[in-house]
Design a protein around this motif. Structure first.
Motif, PDB file in Angstrom:
ATOM      1  N   ASP A  14      -1.810   5.342   2.754  1.00  0.00           N
ATOM      2  CA  ASP A  14      -2.572   4.624   3.781  1.00  0.00           C
ATOM      3  C   ASP A  14      -3.205   5.626   4.726  1.00  0.00           C
ATOM      4  O   ASP A  14      -2.805   6.788   4.765  1.00  0.00           O
ATOM      5  CB  ASP A  14      -1.658   3.654   4.547  1.00  0.00           C
ATOM      6  N   LYS A  17      -6.365  -0.418   4.954  1.00  0.00           N
ATOM      7  CA  LYS A  17      -6.099  -0.515   3.518  1.00  0.00           C
ATOM      8  C   LYS A  17      -4.859   0.279   3.109  1.00  0.00           C
ATOM      9  O   LYS A  17      -4.539   1.303   3.714  1.00  0.00           O
ATOM     10  CB  LYS A  17      -7.296   0.060   2.745  1.00  0.00           C
ATOM     11  N   ALA A  18      -4.226  -0.188   2.062  1.00  0.00           N
ATOM     12  CA  ALA A  18      -3.137   0.579   1.462  1.00  0.00           C
ATOM     13  C   ALA A  18      -3.405   0.667  -0.038  1.00  0.00           C
ATOM     14  O   ALA A  18      -3.930  -0.267  -0.638  1.00  0.00           O
ATOM     15  CB  ALA A  18      -1.800  -0.102   1.706  1.00  0.00           C
ATOM     16  N   LYS A  27      -4.031  11.151   5.284  1.00  0.00           N
ATOM     17  CA  LYS A  27      -3.343  10.066   4.574  1.00  0.00           C
ATOM     18  C   LYS A  27      -1.832  10.235   4.635  1.00  0.00           C
ATOM     19  O   LYS A  27      -1.316  11.339   4.465  1.00  0.00           O
ATOM     20  CB  LYS A  27      -3.743  10.087   3.089  1.00  0.00           C
ATOM     21  N   ILE A  63       4.333  -0.320   5.980  1.00  0.00           N
ATOM     22  CA  ILE A  63       2.911   0.041   6.183  1.00  0.00           C
ATOM     23  C   ILE A  63       2.187  -1.118   6.873  1.00  0.00           C
ATOM     24  O   ILE A  63       1.444  -0.931   7.827  1.00  0.00           O
ATOM     25  CB  ILE A  63       2.230   0.375   4.830  1.00  0.00           C
ATOM     26  N   ALA A 107      -3.560  -3.890   4.031  1.00  0.00           N
ATOM     27  CA  ALA A 107      -2.121  -3.753   4.271  1.00  0.00           C
ATOM     28  C   ALA A 107      -1.636  -4.858   5.204  1.00  0.00           C
ATOM     29  O   ALA A 107      -1.458  -4.655   6.396  1.00  0.00           O
ATOM     30  CB  ALA A 107      -1.819  -2.381   4.866  1.00  0.00           C
TER      31      ALA A 107
END
Lengths: 525, 288
Positions: A468, A448-449, A515, A437, A397
C-alpha cells in the motif's frame, strides 16, 4: 476544404477594421443569403489582422449561423480570438505549419500513423488518413485523459500539415523506444521486460470514467461476428460464446501495446500512440500484443525485423517473458494457456484484416489465412474460456473488500492443492493484514492496496505480498502481546500480527519507493 | 419588485447615425417585447425628448439617454448618460459644444474635398448637411455619390473622406461625466473593452481606464452588450463588482446601418439579474 453541398465558405483577407468592417459584413451576408441552414466556414488563410470592429462582425454572423467555424487562422489572429473569448464560443482552427519528414528517422509506427523525429526535441506523428483532423483531435483528448488518470504520456502541442496529410507534434527529448533499446542493447532485455510489464499493469489497473473511451469488447464482438461466415457453424458459435462471456470491464487498455510505443525519456518511461486507447478485459490487450510480437510475423519472420528492428526470436522471447511476469508465474503450462486465449482473438483479427485488405484472391493471402484458420480451429477445440487470472489484485483498501481479497487468495491456493488447514491459517493471516491496512494505512482517507500471490512447488511455498502507499508502518515491530493476561487486559491490535507470525514461516516488512511491503511466507508440508 | 424581462438601453435613431425615426423605434421596441428601453444618440438629447413626448400610457418604460464620443490624450471613450433631466443646462450645453465640434469638422472636411479633389456641392446640399443634427461621414458620402464623385458611400468614405486628417476638438470624458452628473443623470461607460471603433482594451489597460473614469464620477459600465463574448462580459461584470459599479445592458442597434438586432444584449432574462443591474433599474424606476 471543398464546398460541400451544405457548407458555405467565405474567405476573409487582409485587414478587417472599422474602415471595411461594414463592407465585409455585407459581403458575408450576401453570400449567406437564403442559406439559413448551411454550415458557415470563414476561411482566414489570408486574414492578416482583425480589429474589434471585425470581431463584432464575426459575432453577428455567429448569431445568425450558430454553427459558424473559422479555419486556417494565423497565430496572430488566433491570439486575438483567444483573448476575447471567441475560441470558447466557436470552432477556431489554426493554420497549419508545413513540415516535411523527408529524410527524418522513423521512430514509431502504429495502426493509424507513423512517427518521425523532426529534430532533437520533437517528433511528429503523421496520420495515414488524409482527413485526419478528427483523429488528431481524438488522440489529443484521450492522451489528456490518460495523463489525468496517471499514465505518463506525451501530449501533442501542435498540428501541422505534412504533404497531403496532417501530423501532430510532440516534444520527445532524447527519447529511445523500447524497440531501439532491445535491438541495440540486448543486455537490457530484462530491464525492458520489467518496465514494459510495470506500465502494462499500470494501464490495466486504471479505471476509466464512463463513456470516455470506446469498449474494446464491442469491437471484438464485431470481429467474431465477421468470422461467422468463414468458420464451420459449431466453431463460429463457440467463438461468439467465448467472446460474449468476457465481462464488461471499465479498466483501460492501450490497444496497440508494443515496444515502439514505449519510450524512455530522461529515465522516465512514456507511453505514446494513444489513439487506440479503450476499455476492456486485459485478454483483448494480450491478443494485440501477441500479434505485435508474433502473429503479424508468424508466417514471415522478416516482418517484425522491418517493423521493430529486432528479430522474430527476440520478439517471441520478449512476449513470453512479459507474459510470465504479467501473470506472475513461471508455470509454462499456465503461460501457454493464457497465450492460447490471446491467440484466438489475435487470429480472428488477422484473418478479418487480411480478408478486408487483400481479399482471398492472392495465393499468398490465401495461404496466410488458411494457416491462421487451422490454428484457430484447433484452439477453439481446446479452449473453454477466454478469462484468466493474474496473481495480483488491486482493490480499494476498505473492509468491504475483504471477501474479494480472500477469495482471490483462495483461488490460487486451491489451484495448487493446499490442505484446508493451511488455507485457513493463510486466510486468517491475510485477513489480519488487510484489515490493518484498511483501518490505518490511509486513515482518515482511503487508498489502494495490492495483493500478490506466488506459489512455487517442491516444496509448495506460498508467498503473499501486501502493498500500500499509505503511512509507513511496520507491524512486525509491534511488541508481542502478553497472552497470559485476560481478554479485557490485553492491548488491542498486537494480537493479529502475533498470530500471523506464529502461523507463518516468515513475515518480512519493507518500506520501499513510498510503499509498505509486507510479505508472508508459508511452506506447506 | 419584479424586474423587466427584456431590456435594451443602447440604440440609435436618425437623430444620429441610426435609420429609424423616434416613432419607428418605439414601434420596434414594442414589437420586440422590450419592457425598459433608452434611446442613446451620439452627442444628442433631442431624440430622448421626442420619444418621451411620443410615448403613451401602457408603452414600455423609458429612460432618457445619450452617448457622448469622448477623447483624451489616452484614448477614446463612449460615455452613456441615463435618466438626466432633459432640460438641464449642463447636458444641453455639452450637446451644443459637441454639435459645434461636428459642424467645425464638417466645414474642414468639405474644404479638404474641394482643395484636394475639386469636389464642390450646391448650396442647397451644403445647407442641408449643416442643418442635420449630427452630420457625419455617411452624409457627405451620400451626397458625393449623388454628384458622381464616388461610386458608393463606402468608396467615398474610404478613398476620399478618410484621407482627411486633422486635429479635431473632442469632448473630454471628464466633461461628459460631469455634465451628466450635474444634470442628475447616471454616467456609464459603453462597451468598456471596445474603446471606440478598432480598439480592444483588456486586462490592466481596462482597469486603468475604469479607475480613471471613476475618479471623474463614472457610476456604471455596460456589461451586457450585443458585441461581447461571454468571456468579455464576465471580465466587465467582475470589474463592476470589484469597483462597485452599476451595470447596464444594450444592443447598440443602428437600424439598417449595422446588423445588430434590437434587444440583443446577451442578457439572459431567465437568470437572476446581477445586483449591479438591479440597482440601476431601481434607480431609474424610483426617479419617476
Amino acid at each position: 476544404m471543398a464546398n460541400d453541398v451544405n457548407t458555405v465558405v467565405v474567405n476573409l483577407a487582409g485587414r478587417i477594421d472599422s474602415n471595411n468592417a461594414n463592407d465585409v459584413e455585407k459581403d458575408i451576408l450576401l453570400k449567406l443569403e437564403q442559406k439559413d441552414n448551411y454550415a458557415v466556414i470563414l476561411n482566414a488563410k489570408n486574414l492578416e489582422y482583425i480589429s474589434s470592429a471585425g470581431l463584432r462582425v464575426i459575432l453577428r454572423v455567429k448569431k445568425s449561423h450558430p454553427d459558424l467555424k473559422i479555419t486556417e487562422v494565423s497565430t496572430e489572429v488566433y491570439d486575438i480570438l483567444e483573448m476575447t473569448g471567441f475560441t470558447e464560443m466557436m470552432t477556431v482552427e489554426k493554420a497549419y505549419r508545413v513540415v516535411s519528414v523527408e529524410g527524418c528517422e522513423e521512430i514509431g509506427r502504429g495502426a493509424n500513423g507513423t512517427i518521425y523525429r523532426i529534430d532533437q526535441d520533437n517528433v511528429v506523428k503523421v496520420y495515414n488518413n488524409a482527413d485526419a483532423l478528427a483523429d488528431i483531435q481524438h488522440e489529443r483528448e484521450v492522451a489528456r485523459l490518460a495523463l489525468i488518470l496517471g499514465i505518463p504520456t506525451a501530449i501533442s502541442y501542435d498540428v501541422v500539415k505534412v504533404g497531403e496529410s496532417y501530423g501532430s507534434v510532440f516534444e520527445l527529448l532524447n527519447a529511445r523506444s523500447f524497440s531501439k533499446i532491445l535491438s541495440t542493447e540486448p543486455e537490457r532485455f530484462d530491464w525492458c521486460v520489467k518496465e514494459y510489464v510495470n506500465m502494462l499493469k499500470k494501464i490495466h489497473s486504471t479505471i476509466v470514467p464512463d463513456g470516455k473511451l470506446p469498449d474494446m469488447r464491442e469491437t471484438v464482438l464485431e470481429w467474431a461476428n465477421f468470422m461467422q461466415d468463414y468458420l464451420p457453424e459449431d466453431k463460429a458459435k463457440k467463438l461468439l460464446a467465448l467472446v460474449n462471456e468476457v465481462p464488461y470491464d471499465n479498466h483501460m487498455i492501450h490497444g496497440d501495446y508494443h515496444t515502439k510505443n514505449l519510450e524512455l525519456q530522461n529515465g522516465e518511461v512514456l507511453l505514446i500512440d494513444m489513439d487506440t486507447l479503450a476499455i476492456g478485459h486485459p485478454i483483448f490487450e494480450l491478443a494485440s500484443m501477441y500479434n505485435s510480437f508474433i502473429g503479424f510475423s508468424e508466417t514471415n519472420h522478416e516482418i517484425i525485423k522491418k517493423f521493430q528492428g529486432f528479430d522474430f526470436e527476440t520478439g517471441k522471447a520478449f512476449w513470453r517473458a512479459s507474459l510470465s511476469m504479467y501473470l506472475g508465474t513461471d508455470d509454462e503450462k499456465k503461460i501457454e494457456e493464457v497465450e492460447n486465449k490471446a491467440r484466438i482473438i489475435g487470429y480472428i483479427r488477422l484473418i478479418r484484416r487480411s480478408i478486408r485488405r487483400k481479399g482471398l484472391e492472392t495465393a499468398e493471402s490465401r495461404k496466410e489465412i488458411e494457416y491462421w484458420k487451422s490454428e484457430l480451429l484447433e484452439l477453439l477445440d481446446s479452449t473453454d474460456t477466454l478469462l484468466f487470472s493474474t496473481n495480483e489484485l488491486q482493490v480499494e483498501a476498505v473492509k468491504e473488500n475483504l471477501p474479494t481479497v480472500l477469495s482471490f487468495i483462495e483461488e490460487h491456493l486451491e489451484e495448487n492443492g493446499c490442505y484446508p488447514k493451511d488455507r485457513m491459517q493463510i486466510a486468517i493471516a491475510a485477513e489480519e493484514i488487510f484489515v490493518n491496512i484498511a483501518n490505518y494505512a490511509y486513515a482518515p482517507k482511503s487508498g489502494k492496496a495490492t495483493v500478490r500471490v506466488e506459489v512455487s512447488k517442491d516444496p509448495i511455498r506460498v508467498i503473499i505480498t501486501f502493498m500500500d502507499n499509505g503511512k509507513p508502518f511496520d507491524p512486525t515491530k509491534k511488541s508481542d502481546p502478553d497472552i497470559t493476561l485476560s481478554a479485557d487486559e490485553r492491548d488491542i491490535g498486537g494480537l493479529g500480527i502475533f498470530m500471523t507470525k506464529k502461523m507463518m514461516d516468515n513475515v518480512v516488512y519493507e518500506y520501499k519507493d513510498g510503499k509498505n511491503i509486507l510479505t508472508i511466507e508459508k511452506i506447506l508440508k | 419588485m419584479t424586474y423587466p424581462k427584456k431590456i435594451d438601453l443602447h440604440m440609435h435613431t436618425v437623430i444620429s447615425d441610426g435609420t429609424d425615426t423616434p416613432s419607428e423605434i418605439i414601434e420596434k421596441v414594442k414589437e420586440k417585447g422590450i419592457e425598459l428601453f433608452s434611446v442613446t444618440d451620439h452627442d444628442a438629447v433631442k431624440s430622448s425628448a421626442l420619444v418621451k413626448q411620443l410615448l403613451k400610457k401602457g408603452d414600455p418604460a423609458f429612460v432618457p439617454g445619450v452617448e457622448f464620443s469622448c477623447k483624451d490624450s489616452e484614448g477614446r471613450y463612449h460615455i452613456l448618460g441615463y435618466n438626466y433631466d432633459i432640460d438641464a443646462k449642463p447636458i444641453t450645453q455639452l450637446v451644443n459644444t459637441g454639435h459645434n465640434y461636428r459642424i467645425e469638422k464638417l466645414r474642414k472636411r468639405l474644404d479638404f474635398l474641394e482643395s484636394e479633389f475639386s469636389f464642390t456641392f450646391g448650396k442647397q446640399d451644403i445647407d442641408a448637411l449643416f442643418s442635420l443634427d449630427n452630420p457625419g461621414k455617411p452624409h457627405i458620402g451620400n451626397i458625393m455619390v449623388k454628384y458622381g464623385y464616388a461610386k458608393t458611400k463606402e468608396d467615398a468614405i474610404n478613398n476620399y473622406i478618410n484621407r482627411f486628417h486633422s486635429k479635431n476638438e473632442y469632448v473630454k470624458p471628464d466633461d461628459a461625466i460631469k455634465s451628466i452628473l450635474l444634470s442628475n443623470g447616471i454616467p456609464v461607460l459603453a462597451h468598456p473593452v471596445y474603446g471606440r471603433g478598432d480598439e480592444l482594451i483588456l486586462g490592466e489597460d481596462l482597469v486603468y481606464r475604469i479607475k480613471k473614469l471613476i475618479s471623474f464620477g463614472l457610476m456604471g459600465v455596460e456589461a451586457f452588450y450585443s458585441g461581447f463574448t461571454s468571456k468579455l462580459q464576465n471580465e466587465v461584470l467582475s470589474l463592476a463588482e470589484e469597483y462597485n459599479l452599476l451595470v447596464t445592458a444594450g444592443s447598440d442597434y443602428h437600424g439598417k446601418n449595422k446588423m445588430v438586432t434590437l434587444g440583443d444584449t446577451n442578457l439572459n432574462s431567465e437568470e437572476n439579474y446581477p445586483q449591479s443591474l438591479k440597482r440601476f433599474i431601481d434607480m431609474v424606476y424610483n426617479k419617476k
